[in-house]
Enzyme design. Structure first.
Site, PDB file in Angstrom:
ATOM      1  N   ASP A  18       0.854  -1.184   0.000  1.00  0.00           N
ATOM      2  CA  ASP A  18       0.000   0.000   0.000  1.00  0.00           C
ATOM      3  C   ASP A  18       0.899   1.246   0.000  1.00  0.00           C
ATOM      4  OD1 ASP A  18      -2.394   1.569   0.454  1.00  0.00           O
ATOM      5  OD2 ASP A  18      -1.804   1.697   2.547  1.00  0.00           O
ATOM      6  N   ASP A  20      -0.467   5.153   0.958  1.00  0.00           N
ATOM      7  CA  ASP A  20      -0.852   6.092   2.025  1.00  0.00           C
ATOM      8  C   ASP A  20      -0.872   5.409   3.390  1.00  0.00           C
ATOM      9  OD1 ASP A  20      -1.169   8.342   0.487  1.00  0.00           O
ATOM     10  OD2 ASP A  20      -3.305   8.060   0.155  1.00  0.00           O
TER      11      ASP A  20
END
Length: 263
Positions: A18, A20
Site C-alpha cells: 500500500d 498512504d
C-alpha cells in the site's frame, strides 16, 4: 514492470505494498480531514458503506485544482524514514516493489519521486487515475474527478494484481516460485489481505482489527526498518514464513493484552 515481465529476472521475493499510511507516515486525508476519514474507515470496516462509496465522497469534496493538490501534498507528506533504505536494498537484491494503492497514480508518482528520488520512477504503481470533469480541466477549480481502477466495491481490488502471479505458478509447479509479501495499514487493503504468503499489518491500524476478526495470519510492523529486517531474514533463509507469522501472532496478542490492561 507489470506481470509477467516482473518474473523475467526470476525474483525470489515480490513485495506488494500500500502507499498512504504505509510508505508514508500518515494517510494524506485529502478532502475530509483526519477525523471524518477515521469515521468513514470505521463505517467501511463495519460494512455500513463500501470503500468505493466512501473514497468517492472524500475526493468529490476536494475543489482545489489538481496541480495544487500535488504541490500541497509534496510540501506536507512525510515518508517513512526507513522506506528509502528498503527500496535501495530491494533494487540491489532484485526484489520488485509494486505499489497497490486506492489513491491516484499521478499523486503517488509525484510523491515517490519527490521523497525517494528519481530512481522511484522505476516503481510499478497500480492505482486509480484522475480525469477532467465534463467541460473543465484538472488545473481548474473543481475541474477533476477520480477514475476508479475497476468495478469492485473497493474501486481498486488489489487482489486482481496479485492473483495472476499465484495462478502463474499454480499452472507451472516445476518453476521456482517467489515468496509474495504485502504491507498495508487500513481498509483499502482488505482485498489484498489473504492474497500473499505473508502480510505485514501496521501497528494500531484498521487492518489488524480486520485480520483478527477474520482469522487472517499477519505480522505487525511499526516502520520499514522492521520490514527490511524481516524480508532480509526470509530472503537469506534465516527465518521461515511460518515462524514469522507465529512471532507476529504472539506479538499481536501481547500488545492487545497490554492495551486492555491499561484501559
Amino acid at each position: 514492470m507489470p506481470y509477467p515481465q516482473t518474473l523475467e529476472e526470476n525474483p525470489k521475493i515480490i513485495f506488494f505494498t500500500d502507499f498512504d499510511g504505509t510508505i508514508t507516515l500518515k494517510d494524506n486525508n485529502l478532502g475530509f480531514g483526519e477525523k471524518l476519514r477515521k469515521q468513514e474507515n470505521a463505517d467501511t470496516l463495519n460494512g455500513t458503506v463500501t470503500f468505493r462509496e466512501s473514497f468517492w465522497d472524500m475526493m468529490e469534496s476536494v475543489k482545489t485544482p489538481f496541480p495544487d493538490c500535488i504541490r500541497l501534498l509534496c510540501e506536507n507528506i512525510k515518508l517513512d524514514p526507513y522506506f528509502k533504505d528498503f527500496y535501495q536494498w530491494s533494487r540491489m537484491n532484485k526484489v520488485p516493489v509494486i505499489v497497490l494503492s486506492s489513491g491516484m497514480t499521478p499523486i503517488i508518482r509525484s510523491l515517490l519521486v519527490h521523497l525517494v528520488g528519481p530512481e522511484a520512477k522505476d516503481i510499478e504503481i497500480v492505482s486509480n487515475e484522475v480525469v477532467d470533469k465534463p467541460g473543465k480541466t484538472k488545473d481548474q477549480e473543481d475541474g477533476w474527478q477520480l477514475k476508479y481502477h475497476d468495478d469492485s466495491d473497493f474501486g481498486h481490488d488489489k487482489s486482481l494484481t496479485i492473483r495472476p502471479y499465484a495462478k502463474h505458478f499454480a499452472a507451472r509447479p516445476n518453476e521456482p516460485r517467489p515468496t509474495m509479501l504485502y504491507a498495508g495499514d487500513g481498509v483499502s487493503d482488505l482485498s489484498a489481505a489473504r492474497e500473499t504468503d505473508l502480510l505485514f499489518a501496521k501497528k494500531g491500524h484498521d487492518l489488524i482489527t480486520y485480520c483478527e476478526r477474520e482469522g487472517i495470519p499477519f505480522t505487525v510492523f511499526e516502520d520499514w526498518q522492521s520490514i527490511l529486517a524481516t524480508t532480509k531474514d526470509i530472503l537469506q533463509g534465516r527465518k521461515s514464513l511460518k515462524s514469522v507469522a507465529k512471532e507476529g501472532a504472539h506479538k499481536a496478542r501481547e500488545e492487545k493484552q497490554n492495551t486492555e490492561t491499561t484501559k
